[in-house]
Design an enzyme around this catalytic site. Structure first.
Site, PDB file in Angstrom:
ATOM      1  N   TYR A  59       4.047 -22.238  -1.551  1.00 55.01           N
ATOM      2  CA  TYR A  59       3.071 -21.354  -2.202  1.00 55.01           C
ATOM      3  C   TYR A  59       2.834 -21.824  -3.643  1.00 55.01           C
ATOM      4  CZ  TYR A  59       3.972 -18.062   1.673  1.00 55.01           C
ATOM      5  OH  TYR A  59       4.116 -17.469   2.909  1.00 55.01           O
ATOM      6  N   SER A 198       0.816 -10.950   6.861  1.00 56.59           N
ATOM      7  CA  SER A 198      -0.579 -10.500   6.977  1.00 56.59           C
ATOM      8  C   SER A 198      -0.639  -9.121   7.650  1.00 56.59           C
ATOM      9  CB  SER A 198      -1.446 -11.514   7.727  1.00 56.59           C
ATOM     10  OG  SER A 198      -1.394 -12.789   7.130  1.00 56.59           O
ATOM     11  N   LEU A 200      -1.841  -6.432   6.711  1.00 56.14           N
ATOM     12  CA  LEU A 200      -3.125  -5.747   6.517  1.00 56.14           C
ATOM     13  C   LEU A 200      -4.273  -6.599   7.053  1.00 56.14           C
ATOM     14  CD1 LEU A 200      -2.465  -4.488   2.867  1.00 56.14           C
ATOM     15  CD2 LEU A 200      -2.472  -3.122   4.970  1.00 56.14           C
ATOM     16  N   GLN A 202      -4.877  -9.501   6.166  1.00 57.99           N
ATOM     17  CA  GLN A 202      -5.385 -10.105   4.915  1.00 57.99           C
ATOM     18  C   GLN A 202      -6.434  -9.225   4.223  1.00 57.99           C
ATOM     19  OE1 GLN A 202      -6.169 -14.308   5.904  1.00 57.99           O
ATOM     20  NE2 GLN A 202      -4.040 -14.683   5.322  1.00 57.99           N
ATOM     21  N   GLY A 203      -6.309  -7.924   4.395  1.00 57.15           N
ATOM     22  CA  GLY A 203      -7.209  -7.002   3.701  1.00 57.15           C
ATOM     23  C   GLY A 203      -8.230  -6.367   4.632  1.00 57.15           C
ATOM     24  N   LEU A 204      -8.399  -6.943   5.833  1.00 57.39           N
ATOM     25  CA  LEU A 204      -9.378  -6.393   6.795  1.00 57.39           C
ATOM     26  C   LEU A 204      -9.108  -4.913   7.074  1.00 57.39           C
ATOM     27  CD1 LEU A 204     -11.493  -7.389   9.265  1.00 57.39           C
ATOM     28  CD2 LEU A 204      -9.515  -6.684  10.584  1.00 57.39           C
ATOM     29  N   LEU A 205      -7.823  -4.562   7.259  1.00 59.92           N
ATOM     30  CA  LEU A 205      -7.484  -3.197   7.682  1.00 59.92           C
ATOM     31  C   LEU A 205      -7.575  -2.184   6.543  1.00 59.92           C
ATOM     32  CD1 LEU A 205      -4.501  -4.147  10.036  1.00 59.92           C
ATOM     33  CD2 LEU A 205      -6.827  -3.510  10.723  1.00 59.92           C
ATOM     34  N   GLY A 207     -10.302  -1.607   5.166  1.00 59.25           N
ATOM     35  CA  GLY A 207     -11.633  -1.034   5.314  1.00 59.25           C
ATOM     36  C   GLY A 207     -12.557  -1.370   4.149  1.00 59.25           C
TER      37      GLY A 207
END
Ligand SMILES: NC(=O)c1ccc[n+]([C@@H]2O[C@H](COP(=O)([O-])OP(=O)(O)OC[C@H]3O[C@@H](n4cnc5c(N)ncnc54)[C@H](OP(=O)(O)O)[C@@H]3O)[C@@H](O)[C@H]2O)c1
Length: 323
Positions: A59, A198, A200, A202-205, A207
């Site tokens: 990273y 991941s 979430l 990557q943020g999709l969940l 909303g």
């Protein structure tokens, strides 16, 4: 905060902090994030009882480990510190040397969890586990883990190590429940742990994104999950998350995390772009979903079938040219 019920030397929080975002260009959060927000996120996580911190040598090419170690400072000894080796040359002396380098970037005397970032497709795990065993003998490494391993390879890694490989860190969320096929049952039956990355999507969940408002950083712009068609397909799942969230005065992201960690063997390591997100994610550990809410979200997630693999290729190429 809630903690995992396993026999580790230090307690492991059910919600951890993922730090791929720290100093990594591909997330596009910039220098001020790496220079100050990241540190504030770690300090606040400590205040909120987060003990699981996950990083990797790859990273930001070591920057994430350095930022995390500096931010933890005096708390390094009290948290459950997890990092990963990328097994490019998985021979024992190199594994040992890389473990020492990671600990030195972190400023830590010990790695509580040292994970193989992904299986090496050409070399089996005998040599890498010899290195891990040596690191455990010297006391630099406490627990060994793997990441992105199939069940067959996880078991083979345990045979090669000659003791438990405590964790398998895999992509797991309401948007991708493949680990439930065999990895989660194995962990449940054998006292092992699934670290959900991941969590979430990557943020999709959260909303926050839809087909008119797509994230632009390279990680997500190049991810099939964020293709307009998939964002549209996710609408029902996000709607269900919103409705359950409303009943708990929570957010969809919190409900997505609460759903995952309801299983006693699963911990989640969401990344965060702000302190407020970290606070919200940590608070998700204390949300109790009812059986009915749990089942509803599970069946909505079963209906979500994103376009992936070769079928997504055309969309990804088109979205690259339209940017
Ligand atoms: N082992 C592996 O191969 C592997 C692979 C990937 C990740 N990981 C690890 O897993 C960690 C987490 O995975 P990830 O970063 O891929 O995905 P994630 O945790 O599902 O998504 C993180 C992103 O979601 C958004 N977010 C976070 N909390 C939120 C909240 N409360 N409300 C709304 N949005 C929120 C933020 O992006 P925006 O604010 O920009 O929308 C954040 O950067 C990584 O940091 C890394 O440590 C491991």
């Amino acid at each position: 905060m809630r903690y995992l019920d396993v026999d580790t030397a230090k307690k492991v929080s059910k919600i951890g902090l993922g730090t791929w975002q720290f100093g990594s260009r591909e997330w596009g959060y910039g220098d001020s994030y790496a220079g100050s927000e990241a540190k504030a996120i770690v300090r606040r996580a400590l205040e909120l009882g987060v003990t699981l911190f996950d990083t990797a040598e790859i990273y930001g090419f070591g920057r994430s480990e350095r930022i995390l170690g500096a931010a933890l400072g005096d708390s390094l000894e009290s948290v459950f510190l997890a990092t990963k080796i990328l097994p490019v040359m998985p021979i024992a002396p190199i594994v040992e040397q890389r473990g020492v380098s990671s600990a030195s970037r972190l400023g830590a005397r010990k790695l509580d969890l040292y994970q193989v970032h992904q299986p090496n497709p050409a070399v089996r795990d005998g040599t890498i586990m010899r290195g891990m065993r040596a690191l455990q003998r010297t006391g630099l490494v406490d627990e060994v883990g793997v990441s992105n391993y199939s069940l067959r390879r996880w078991i083979a890694a345990e045979e090669a190590l000659g003791s438990r490989v405590l964790t398998n860190q895999v992509k797991y969320s309401l948007a991708d429940r493949r680990p439930e096929r065999d990895l989660v049952p194995y962990a449940e039956a054998h006292g092992r742990v699934i670290i959900a990355y991941s969590p979430l999507g990557q943020g999709l969940l959260s909303g926050r994104y839809d087909s008119y408002n797509r994230p632009s950083n390279p990680v997500r712009a190049n991810s099939a999950l964020f293709l307009p068609e998939n964002l549209e397909r996710a609408a029902d799942l996000i709607k269900a998350l919103r409705e359950v969230a409303e009943a708990h005065s929570a957010t969809p992201a919190q409900i997505a995390l609460a759903w995952l960690i309801r299983n006693p063997v699963v911990v989640a390591i969401p990344g965060a772009s702000t302190v407020a997100q970290l606070e919200s994610n940590a608070a998700a550990a204390d949300i109790d979903l009812s059986e009915e809410e749990y089942r509803r979200l599970r069946s909505e997630s079963e209906r979500f079938s994103p376009v992936t693999g070769a079928a997504a290729l055309g969309g990804l190429i088109r979205s690259r040219f339209n940017r």
